[in-house]
Design a protein around this motif. Structure first.
Motif, PDB file in Angstrom:
ATOM      1  N   ALA A  70      -5.323   5.805  12.481  1.00 11.50           N
ATOM      2  CA  ALA A  70      -5.076   6.067  11.062  1.00 11.50           C
ATOM      3  C   ALA A  70      -6.103   5.361  10.172  1.00 11.50           C
ATOM      4  O   ALA A  70      -6.479   4.220  10.415  1.00 11.50           O
ATOM      5  N   VAL A  71      -6.521   6.066   9.110  1.00 11.27           N
ATOM      6  CA  VAL A  71      -7.491   5.531   8.150  1.00 11.27           C
ATOM      7  C   VAL A  71      -6.819   5.469   6.787  1.00 11.27           C
ATOM      8  O   VAL A  71      -6.273   6.453   6.299  1.00 11.27           O
ATOM      9  N   PHE A  72      -6.884   4.277   6.168  1.00 16.47           N
ATOM     10  CA  PHE A  72      -6.288   4.043   4.859  1.00 16.47           C
ATOM     11  C   PHE A  72      -7.362   3.606   3.878  1.00 16.47           C
ATOM     12  O   PHE A  72      -8.312   2.923   4.254  1.00 16.47           O
ATOM     13  N   LEU A  73      -7.187   3.991   2.618  1.00 13.77           N
ATOM     14  CA  LEU A  73      -8.058   3.531   1.539  1.00 13.77           C
ATOM     15  C   LEU A  73      -7.233   2.670   0.605  1.00 13.77           C
ATOM     16  O   LEU A  73      -6.154   3.081   0.162  1.00 13.77           O
ATOM     17  N   LYS A  74      -7.737   1.487   0.312  1.00 11.36           N
ATOM     18  CA  LYS A  74      -7.109   0.607  -0.668  1.00 11.36           C
ATOM     19  C   LYS A  74      -8.075   0.452  -1.839  1.00 11.36           C
ATOM     20  O   LYS A  74      -9.256   0.182  -1.640  1.00 11.36           O
ATOM     21  N   ILE A  75      -7.562   0.673  -3.030  1.00 14.04           N
ATOM     22  CA  ILE A  75      -8.342   0.460  -4.246  1.00 14.04           C
ATOM     23  C   ILE A  75      -7.660  -0.656  -5.017  1.00 14.04           C
ATOM     24  O   ILE A  75      -6.440  -0.622  -5.206  1.00 14.04           O
ATOM     25  N   LEU A 111     -12.908  -2.370   9.202  1.00 15.93           N
ATOM     26  CA  LEU A 111     -12.994  -2.474   7.747  1.00 15.93           C
ATOM     27  C   LEU A 111     -14.348  -1.991   7.250  1.00 15.93           C
ATOM     28  O   LEU A 111     -15.379  -2.265   7.868  1.00 15.93           O
ATOM     29  N   ALA A 112     -14.333  -1.308   6.122  1.00 16.44           N
ATOM     30  CA  ALA A 112     -15.567  -0.909   5.445  1.00 16.44           C
ATOM     31  C   ALA A 112     -15.253  -0.817   3.963  1.00 16.44           C
ATOM     32  O   ALA A 112     -14.206  -0.293   3.577  1.00 16.44           O
ATOM     33  N   GLY A 113     -16.121  -1.349   3.137  1.00 18.85           N
ATOM     34  CA  GLY A 113     -15.885  -1.239   1.711  1.00 18.85           C
ATOM     35  C   GLY A 113     -16.797  -2.125   0.890  1.00 18.85           C
ATOM     36  O   GLY A 113     -17.696  -2.785   1.413  1.00 18.85           O
ATOM     37  N   PHE A 114     -16.541  -2.107  -0.403  1.00 19.06           N
ATOM     38  CA  PHE A 114     -17.341  -2.918  -1.313  1.00 19.06           C
ATOM     39  C   PHE A 114     -16.535  -3.234  -2.567  1.00 19.06           C
ATOM     40  O   PHE A 114     -15.530  -2.584  -2.871  1.00 19.06           O
ATOM     41  N   ILE A 126     -11.698  -0.367  -0.251  1.00 22.80           N
ATOM     42  CA  ILE A 126     -11.671  -0.855   1.120  1.00 22.80           C
ATOM     43  C   ILE A 126     -11.032   0.182   2.030  1.00 22.80           C
ATOM     44  O   ILE A 126      -9.899   0.605   1.797  1.00 22.80           O
ATOM     45  N   LEU A 127     -11.768   0.586   3.058  1.00 23.67           N
ATOM     46  CA  LEU A 127     -11.225   1.450   4.100  1.00 23.67           C
ATOM     47  C   LEU A 127     -10.768   0.563   5.241  1.00 23.67           C
ATOM     48  O   LEU A 127     -11.480  -0.363   5.622  1.00 23.67           O
ATOM     49  N   ARG A 128      -9.606   0.868   5.777  1.00 29.05           N
ATOM     50  CA  ARG A 128      -9.077   0.111   6.917  1.00 29.05           C
ATOM     51  C   ARG A 128      -8.612   1.108   7.959  1.00 29.05           C
ATOM     52  O   ARG A 128      -7.904   2.062   7.650  1.00 29.05           O
TER      53      ARG A 128
END
Length: 163
Positions: A119-124, A92-95, A112-114
């Motif tokens: 596989a890499v996903f971005l959640k906004i 996990l990486a994000g803010f 949030i990057l997961r």
């Protein structure tokens, strides 16, 4: 826990005028892709590559209060925010940040990057309501339209970031 985390499953306006939105998209795969995407996200590139300026180019940190600057022709709009949470561990990486008084809207936004396997996903996620200032409140419907466009840009630039 922030309001964004609590209400992440809701999509429509809630009592009090809050509008909740979230979206998760696949960005790419591989260790190098993850490393580049996480570094870009944690240095605010999701905002700067979407057309915003940030008063500091440092890595995001909890408690920071950068000014996000939106160029609008020859003028600019200043958006005061406070970073409320940063995560950078394992997969996990994000803010997340919340708006401060004077911002055109009231709310929170999280990126949030997961990583799931390669596989890499971005959640906004965002939680939005009308500003506390009547001048912004009077054009809230225009700001919602601009917000939809900006969200599209966020997703686009993070896909392009490491392509």
């Amino acid at each position: 826990m922030s309001r964004t985390q609590i209400r992440e499953e809701r999509w429509s306006p809630e009592p009090g005028g809050w509008r909740v939105w979230r979206r998760q998209v696949y960005l790419g795969s591989g260790h190098a892709f993850w490393e580049q995407s996480a570094a870009a996200l944690l240095h605010g590139e999701v905002k700067t590559r979407s057309g915003f300026r940030i008063s500091t180019q440092d890595k995001v940190r909890s408690g920071a209060k950068p000014q996000i600057i939106v160029p609008v022709g020859p003028a600019s709009i200043h958006e005061p925010v406070e970073v409320v949470d940063v995560v950078e561990c394992g997969n996990l990486a994000g803010f997340a940040y919340r708006t401060l008084p004077g911002h055109p809207v009231c709310g929170e936004e999280a990126f949030i990057l997961r990583r799931m396997g390669p596989a890499v996903f971005l959640k906004i996620r965002s939680l939005t309501a009308a500003s506390d200032r009547w001048t912004w409140r009077s054009v809230f419907w225009l700001l919602l339209g601009a917000q939809r466009f900006i969200r599209w840009r966020y997703l686009r630039v993070m896909r392009q970031r490491t392509s």
